[in-house]
Write an enzyme that holds these catalytic residues in place. Structure first.
Site, short mmCIF file in Angstrom:
data_model
loop_
_atom_site.label_atom_id
_atom_site.label_comp_id
_atom_site.label_asym_id
_atom_site.label_seq_id
_atom_site.Cartn_x
_atom_site.Cartn_y
_atom_site.Cartn_z
N ALA A 228 21.72 -66.26 61.21
CA ALA A 228 22.31 -65.77 59.97
C ALA A 228 23.81 -66.05 59.91
O ALA A 228 24.35 -66.43 58.87
CB ALA A 228 22.04 -64.28 59.82
N HIS B 275 40.68 -50.83 80.79
CA HIS B 275 39.85 -50.20 81.82
C HIS B 275 39.65 -48.73 81.47
O HIS B 275 40.59 -48.08 81.01
CB HIS B 275 40.54 -50.31 83.19
N GLU C 232 17.53 -65.98 43.10
CA GLU C 232 16.75 -65.47 44.23
C GLU C 232 15.38 -65.04 43.72
O GLU C 232 15.28 -64.27 42.75
CB GLU C 232 17.45 -64.29 44.88
N ALA D 65 5.18 -66.04 67.11
CA ALA D 65 6.64 -66.20 67.01
C ALA D 65 7.01 -67.57 67.56
O ALA D 65 7.84 -67.70 68.45
CB ALA D 65 7.35 -65.09 67.78
N LEU E 67 17.50 -59.88 47.29
CA LEU E 67 18.84 -60.25 47.73
C LEU E 67 19.03 -59.84 49.18
O LEU E 67 18.60 -58.77 49.62
CB LEU E 67 19.89 -59.54 46.85
N GLY E 68 19.70 -60.69 49.92
CA GLY E 68 19.84 -60.48 51.36
C GLY E 68 18.89 -61.34 52.16
O GLY E 68 19.08 -61.54 53.36
N GLU F 265 4.52 -68.69 76.46
CA GLU F 265 5.57 -69.64 76.06
C GLU F 265 5.23 -71.03 76.57
O GLU F 265 4.88 -71.20 77.75
CB GLU F 265 6.92 -69.19 76.61
#
Length: 468
Positions: free
Chosen positions: A322, A447, A35, A272, A39-40, A204
């Site tokens: 992920a 319930h 890595e 994004a 890490l992660g 968008e």
């Protein structure tokens, strides 16, 4: 330099890579992981986990603001952005240490540096200290992940043009935030920053936000965000962007060229607009590994065209999630070990968006099911008719299910509302077990719970809903 040999070497320590390494160690393989950063991976350090920590802070702020409706008197809350970010980073650090512990616990040897394939099972690792360990492995798993896609008109500068990484550690709250891209990442940050008081605009290219979700879900989220004051422009793309004295001046062009252009201003732009795979400088040119549209081509067992080389997670293509990467990591290693695991079915990978309201889904949308030739039965149940949701003050949203009319197969499930990301696993398990509508109807749901709406949606698909 002495050469170290392993049964399996993983390149990349994200949720796909480190899970693959753990499973390999469990199966008795001598395992190493390389890595170059933390890490992660992105998920744990700069993605899934820290964003959820920030969104939790926004949830608390929103709840305290609305405390009076629950009979609780509270002073007007103030958002402490620096404290929110500090908590988010602390959560990421804690989990990063946890992954390091798991590597040690399972006997996985970790190398820090940038790995490159050198052909025939050989890998070199270059670190900051210049040392290049020579490694060999019979099996090599590429789990290098992906990074944010850059827009030529809006190159990230870490100050006024952000990727998700800068959005996680803002120096201050932007007054006017423009978000380009209305997928899960864009919508989550829109929800967070609007809750804190920023003026938020979302752009968008597709005809609706959250375009991979069911159309009714997208419409519900859009309406909720607009009620909160978020401006949404769909079917629009960035045509021009110029940095001026008063911030960014951005020109949007509708996909329909006949429509007029739209001018926007923003102090900060968050891009994004998708991701690209991390395939550069891996030594792939020394192999038969094929790359298409920045992603490594694999088969159902995660094998590349190069014998002994596999690829998992974001670098191997969609869905870019992920949990898909972790599942592929286990599946790939078990295949290497000769255990013959089931191949991953992308239609059964659940997806979650942690905005307000939350979105969760698994399987085909209603439109996809019809397009695939299914005759369908569709059931929908509003949380406004659910006792627990009413008690919680969380009545916005619904649960929706899509069945094959002939076989009763659950083709898809889609939810929008409070904590639906914790509920979707029920439908995911149902699909894995290949349950039918009869099995789901016969299941006793406790319930009062919001998950009763899931049961009622199934009943509604067959004209048997009890509470609407």
């Amino acid at each position: 330099m002495a050469q170290e040999t392993f049964d399996l070497l993983v390149i990349g320590g994200g949720p796909g890579g480190y899970v693959a390494a753990i499973r390999a160690a469990q199966l008795g393989m001598k395992t190493a992981l390389v890595e170059k950063a933390q890490l992660g991976g992105i998920c744990l350090n700069w993605g899934c986990i820290p964003t959820k920590a920030l969104l939790r802070s926004a949830d608390v702020l929103r709840l305290v603001r609305n405390a009076a409706q629950f009979g609780v008197q509270a002073a007007a809350p103030q958002a402490d952005l620096a404290a929110m970010v500090a908590r988010s980073r602390a959560v990421a650090v804690q989990l990063n240490k946890g992954v390091a512990h798991l590597m040690k616990k399972n006997g996985v040897k970790v190398f820090t540096g940038h790995a490159r394939l050198q052909g025939a099972g050989a890998v070199s690792v270059s670190g900051a200290d210049g040392v290049s360990p020579a490694l060999r492995a019979k099996h090599i798993v590429l789990a290098t992940g992906a990074r944010a896609r850059q827009l030529p008109q809006l190159p990230s500068d870490g100050q006024s043009v952000w990727t998700y990484r800068e959005a996680l550690t803002p120096p201050a709250l932007p007054k006017r935030l423009l978000i380009v891209g209305a997928g899960a990442i864009g919508i989550e940050f829109a929800s967070f920053y609007r809750t804190l008081g920023a003026e938020v605009t979302v752009v968008e290219m597709a005809g609706r936000i959250l375009p991979v979700e069911d159309e009714e879900v997208s419409a519900q989220v859009a309406a909720s965000l607009q009620r909160e004051g978020i401006a949404i422009h769909t079917g629009m793309a960035v045509a021009q962007a110029q940095r001026g004295k008063n911030g960014w001046e951005v020109t949007l062009q509708a996909q329909d060229a006949a429509k007029a252009r739209l001018q926007l201003q923003a102090d900060v732009v968050l891009v994004a607009a998708g991701i690209v795979g991390n395939v550069e400088d891996l030594g792939l040119e020394k192999t038969r590994v094929q790359v298409e549209k920045t992603h490594i081509v694999t088969d159902a067992q995660c094998r590349t065209a190069e014998p002994g080389v596999y690829a998992i997670g974001d670098v191997a293509g969609p869905p870019w999630l992920a949990h898909k990467a972790s599942h592929e990591g286990v599946m790939c290693v078990e295949h290497i070990a000769g255990l013959a695991p089931h191949a991953l079915d992308p239609r059964r990978v659940p997806a979650c968006t942690y905005s307000h309201p939350q979105v969760a889904s698994v399987g085909l949308t209603e439109a996809q099911a019809r397009a695939a030739g299914h005759k369908v039965k569709v059931g929908k149940f509003p949380f406004g008719a659910n006792g627990k949701a009413i008690a919680m003050g969380a009545t916005a949203g619904f649960a929706k299910v899509v069945f094959d009319a002939g076989s009763g197969e659950l083709l898809g499930a889609h939810m929008v509302g409070e904590e639906v990301t914790e509920m979707i696993q029920g439908f995911a398990i149902a699909q894995t077990l290949e349950t039918t509508e009869a099995d789901l109807m016969a299941t006793i749901i406790p319930h009062p719970t919001m998950s009763e709406s899931m049961h009622e949606a199934v009943l509604a698909a067959y004209g048997r809903a009890l509470h609407i």
